[in-house]
Design a protein around this motif. Structure first.
Motif, mmCIF file in Angstrom:
data_model
loop_
_atom_site.group_PDB
_atom_site.id
_atom_site.type_symbol
_atom_site.label_atom_id
_atom_site.label_comp_id
_atom_site.label_asym_id
_atom_site.label_seq_id
_atom_site.Cartn_x
_atom_site.Cartn_y
_atom_site.Cartn_z
ATOM 1 N N ILE A 131 41.417 44.321 2.907
ATOM 2 C CA ILE A 131 40.807 45.234 3.884
ATOM 3 C C ILE A 131 39.573 44.556 4.487
ATOM 4 C CG2 ILE A 131 39.501 46.562 2.127
ATOM 5 C CD1 ILE A 131 40.675 49.052 4.011
ATOM 6 N N GLU A 151 39.603 42.863 7.415
ATOM 7 C CA GLU A 151 39.549 42.827 8.885
ATOM 8 C C GLU A 151 40.214 44.071 9.463
ATOM 9 O OE1 GLU A 151 41.440 39.219 10.166
ATOM 10 O OE2 GLU A 151 43.199 39.564 8.921
ATOM 11 N N ASP A 152 39.819 44.375 10.719
ATOM 12 C CA ASP A 152 40.250 45.636 11.329
ATOM 13 C C ASP A 152 41.766 45.743 11.449
ATOM 14 O OD1 ASP A 152 37.678 46.473 11.465
ATOM 15 O OD2 ASP A 152 37.426 46.120 13.621
ATOM 16 N N ILE A 157 43.782 47.844 9.072
ATOM 17 C CA ILE A 157 43.648 49.308 8.996
ATOM 18 C C ILE A 157 44.994 49.996 9.268
ATOM 19 C CG2 ILE A 157 42.555 51.348 10.049
ATOM 20 C CD1 ILE A 157 40.103 49.580 10.624
ATOM 21 N N GLU A 208 31.688 47.092 5.314
ATOM 22 C CA GLU A 208 32.763 47.130 6.309
ATOM 23 C C GLU A 208 34.078 47.620 5.708
ATOM 24 O OE1 GLU A 208 32.779 43.261 8.094
ATOM 25 O OE2 GLU A 208 30.661 43.473 8.649
ATOM 26 N N SER A 226 34.058 51.333 5.584
ATOM 27 C CA SER A 226 34.256 51.910 6.908
ATOM 28 C C SER A 226 35.746 51.863 7.287
ATOM 29 C CB SER A 226 33.395 51.110 7.895
ATOM 30 O OG SER A 226 33.849 51.277 9.182
ATOM 31 N N ARG A 227 36.406 50.750 6.986
ATOM 32 C CA ARG A 227 37.845 50.630 7.307
ATOM 33 C C ARG A 227 38.678 51.587 6.455
ATOM 34 N NH1 ARG A 227 36.575 44.835 6.920
ATOM 35 N NH2 ARG A 227 35.900 44.299 9.010
ATOM 36 N N ALA A 283 38.442 54.853 8.066
ATOM 37 C CA ALA A 283 39.248 54.891 9.302
ATOM 38 C C ALA A 283 40.733 54.993 8.977
ATOM 39 C CB ALA A 283 38.974 53.636 10.134
ATOM 40 N N ALA A 284 41.165 54.421 7.863
ATOM 41 C CA ALA A 284 42.587 54.444 7.498
ATOM 42 C C ALA A 284 43.013 55.788 6.915
ATOM 43 C CB ALA A 284 42.881 53.328 6.496
#
Ligand code: FMN
Length: 339
Positions: free
Chosen positions: A74, A76-77, A80, A147, A150-151, A154-155
């Motif tokens: 997890i 990198e974006d 996600i 980060e 945060s991901r 978002a997931a």
């Protein structure tokens, strides 16, 4: 019966007390640490089997933080999207999805990566050259925790478990047996953990459950103890919503596991911190699971290898203990027509 009582942890509404603990499946896309069809089927199967809380396996916050090249990531974006498919699949089948985030530190056996560690102290007889982390390395890893949280949000994960157990990076900083630094991170061995929690707190919503998985003991002379953990947990910059109590993994130790052997540690952490705990460790026998919950050793019971053997364990327990109404609707004939 407590086993089937719902429990609210922060905003996670758990329908029962059974947990699938994180278990690496070494099945991610080799190139990018991405979710595969295997993960979707594997976790959805346990959700269909009525496990209340699913903790998705150790997921690396940085490429060099993977245990193996086949670990989920997890960092990198673009990771996600696959994770979002996974949370959707788990939720659709009625379980709560959560994620364990990890940096393996000196236990990484990835190829073509640096092998970071608090100190260049070998893990057993690993044939690896360790790099003692510079303060810049530490800053980069702490940023990665922020980060990753945060991901994960978002997931669509509803809970986040910080892996501070089993000899991985956070645990390596905490144990005197693996941290020989003479800077601030050695003088205060809990500093790295505190900064990681503070970084995660910046992005992980306050109304989503956050907890820590610990090795309550190293099973080794001079290693971490439950008393250390009680102090560290109470001193964290964000209050944990619960604690997942495991043990060991820092170095080879002589331990003889037996059914429920970690439950006394779970009870000790529960009493010492006042927080709910997940108990784990050979909880394979039905009566032991029931007793661990009824007797107050733990608030939730995690079944690892048992759920690998039998994704429908929760259904079996519901049937056995008089709650056929809780069996997966599509599977009821398998129980009623057993004879
Ligand atoms: C295949 C496998 C993979 C595992 N991977 C992880 C992991 O990713 N993170 C972790 O904290 N523990 C991991 N563990 C430990 C389990 O979460 C659990 O603590 C352990 O299996 C003991 O529980 P059990 O006796 O019910 O199996 C793993 C265990 C197994 C069997």
């Amino acid at each position: 019966m407590r086993l089937f009582e719902p429990l609210k942890i922060n905003n996670m509404e758990l329908k029962n007390r059974l947990v699938m603990p994180p278990m690496c499946m070494y099945s991610a896309c080799r190139q990018d640490g991405g979710v595969t069809d295997f993960h979707l089927a594997h976790y959805a199967a346990r959700a269909i089997g009525q496990v209340g809380l699913i903790i998705v396996e150790a997921t690396a916050i940085r490429p060099e933080g993977r245990i193996s090249n086949e670990c989920l990531g997890i960092w990198e974006d673009k990771q996600i999207e696959g994770m979002a498919r996974l949370t959707k699949a788990i939720k659709e089948q009625g379980a709560v999805p959560s994620l364990q985030i990890n940096h393996a530190g000196r236990k990484a056996v990835t190829k073509d990566n640096r092998h970071l560690a608090p100190s260049a102290v070998a893990y057993n007889d690993h044939p690896v050259t360790y790099e003692e982390m510079t303060s810049r390395d530490i800053e980069e890893v702490l940023d990665a925790y922020r980060e990753a949280a945060s991901r994960a949000d978002a997931a669509g994960f509803e809970g986040l478990e910080i892996h501070a157990a089993h000899g991985y990076l956070i645990h390596q900083f905490l144990s005197p047996l693996s941290n020989a630094r003479d800077d601030a991170y050695g003088q205060d061995r809990s500093l790295f953990l505190n900064k990681a929690v503070a970084a995660i707190d910046e992005t992980w919503p306050k109304d989503k459950a956050l907890w820590i998985r610990i090795s309550a003991t190293d099973w080794l002379e001079g290693g971490v103890t439950p008393a250390d953990w009680i102090k560290w947990i109470k001193g964290l910059p964000r209050k944990m919503d619960m604690v997942h109590v495991s043990a060991g993994g820092l170095q080879k130790a002589s331990v003889h596991p037996y059914p429920g052997y970690l439950l006394p540690l779970a009870a000790q952490i529960r009493n010492g911190t006042g927080l709910p705990v997940i108990g784990v460790g050979f909880l394979d026998e039905d009566q032991l699971i029931v007793q661990a919950l009824e007797g107050g050793s733990c608030d939730l019971a995690a079944l690892g290898r048992e759920l690998l053997r039998n994704p429908n364990k929760a259904n079996d327990l519901a049937w056995r203990y008089g709650r056929p109404d809780l069996v997966t609707a599509q599977y009821t004939r398998a129980y009623k027509e057993r004879m």
